[in-house]
Scaffold this active site. Structure first.
Site, PDB file in Angstrom:
ATOM      1  N   CYS A  76     -15.098  15.022   3.707  1.00 26.11           N
ATOM      2  CA  CYS A  76     -14.858  15.618   2.604  1.00 26.11           C
ATOM      3  C   CYS A  76     -15.123  14.576   1.569  1.00 26.11           C
ATOM      4  O   CYS A  76     -16.235  14.223   1.300  1.00 26.11           O
ATOM      5  CB  CYS A  76     -13.458  15.906   2.650  1.00 26.11           C
ATOM      6  SG  CYS A  76     -12.640  17.054   1.314  1.00 26.11           S
ATOM      7  N   HIS A 177     -13.122  19.836   6.986  1.00 30.53           N
ATOM      8  CA  HIS A 177     -12.324  18.833   7.481  1.00 30.53           C
ATOM      9  C   HIS A 177     -12.216  19.254   9.184  1.00 30.53           C
ATOM     10  O   HIS A 177     -11.966  20.341   9.674  1.00 30.53           O
ATOM     11  CB  HIS A 177     -10.856  19.209   7.078  1.00 30.53           C
ATOM     12  CG  HIS A 177     -10.669  18.788   5.816  1.00 30.53           C
ATOM     13  ND1 HIS A 177     -10.268  17.404   5.376  1.00 30.53           N
ATOM     14  CD2 HIS A 177     -10.850  19.169   4.599  1.00 30.53           C
ATOM     15  CE1 HIS A 177     -10.213  17.314   4.285  1.00 30.53           C
ATOM     16  NE2 HIS A 177     -10.634  18.135   3.607  1.00 30.53           N
ATOM     17  N   GLU A 179     -10.976  17.833  11.446  1.00 24.84           N
ATOM     18  CA  GLU A 179      -9.394  17.816  12.066  1.00 24.84           C
ATOM     19  C   GLU A 179      -8.768  18.883  11.921  1.00 24.84           C
ATOM     20  O   GLU A 179      -7.726  19.117  12.466  1.00 24.84           O
ATOM     21  CB  GLU A 179      -8.797  16.292  11.607  1.00 24.84           C
ATOM     22  CG  GLU A 179      -8.184  16.665   9.942  1.00 24.84           C
ATOM     23  CD  GLU A 179      -9.463  16.213   8.811  1.00 24.84           C
ATOM     24  OE1 GLU A 179      -8.899  16.566   7.808  1.00 24.84           O
ATOM     25  OE2 GLU A 179     -10.661  16.317   9.242  1.00 24.84           O
TER      26      GLU A 179
END
Length: 201
Positions: A76, A177, A179
């Site tokens: 990001c 992202h 994650e």
């Protein structure tokens, strides 16, 4: 050991947890020597480009990052600050990727900014996307994006096509992202861990 760079940006804890879930030995650090000894380096972040660059410079991490030879993954804002410049705060960034970060501009009123939620990535290139196919879904939260360039490693089209990922030599970056991107994101994280481990052999 994978070093997750601590420069005052948000979202570090969830990145660390995701890497550990995928079997990585990792630490959160701003220590130059620890970062330089790492097998791989992750630059996470949720925030604003000018603030992120100030934090890096205050900690002396800007030059440390530029000189890394191990695999590096920016996530990001961590990817955006690897570019030449960002329109956000008219910020000079690290200049690893030869492209500019621009504000998303929607001519279609149905497209909301920030670009938030699930979207697809296509035109995938490089070992970071091993085992992932065109049209894989990833989770995005951003109002700025890197333009397309010769270092683009994945493309997403929202308002206009932009670089969803970049790669140059040992430097990689993703706008989304991983994650937060379920199985596809976990695969990408696992790929980066494998790339980092292979670089030490």
């Amino acid at each position: 050991m994978i070093a997750v760079v601590d420069y005052g940006a948000g979202n570090i804890r969830s990145v660390v947890e995701a890497f550990r879930r995928n079997g990585a030995d990792c630490c959160v650090t701003a220590d130059h020597e620890t970062i330089l000894r790492a097998s791989g380096v992750v630059i996470p972040g949720v925030g604003e480009a000018a603030h992120a660059m100030r934090q890096l410079r205050q900690r002396g991490l800007d030059n440390v990052i530029r000189n890394l030879t191990v695999p590096v993954l920016g996530i990001c804002i961590g990817m955006q600050i690897l570019c030449n410049r960002s329109e956000e705060g008219d910020t000079e960034c690290l200049g690893i990727f030869d492209c500019e970060v621009q504000h998303l501009s929607a001519s279609d009123p149905t497209l909301k900014i920030p670009h938030m939620g699930w979207d697809t990535v296509s035109d995938l290139k490089g070992p970071l996307f091993e085992g992932l196919g065109n049209g894989s879904w990833m989770y995005f939260v951003h109002s700025f994006a890197a333009n397309l360039c010769h270092e683009t490693a994945a493309v997403t089209d929202y308002c206009a096509p932009f670089s969803a990922a970049l790669q140059k030599d040992n430097f990689m970056g993703v706008q989304f992202h991983p994650e937060k991107s379920a199985a596809a994101g976990a695969r990408l994280i696992s790929n980066f861990i494998t790339i980092s481990e292979s670089s030490c052999k």
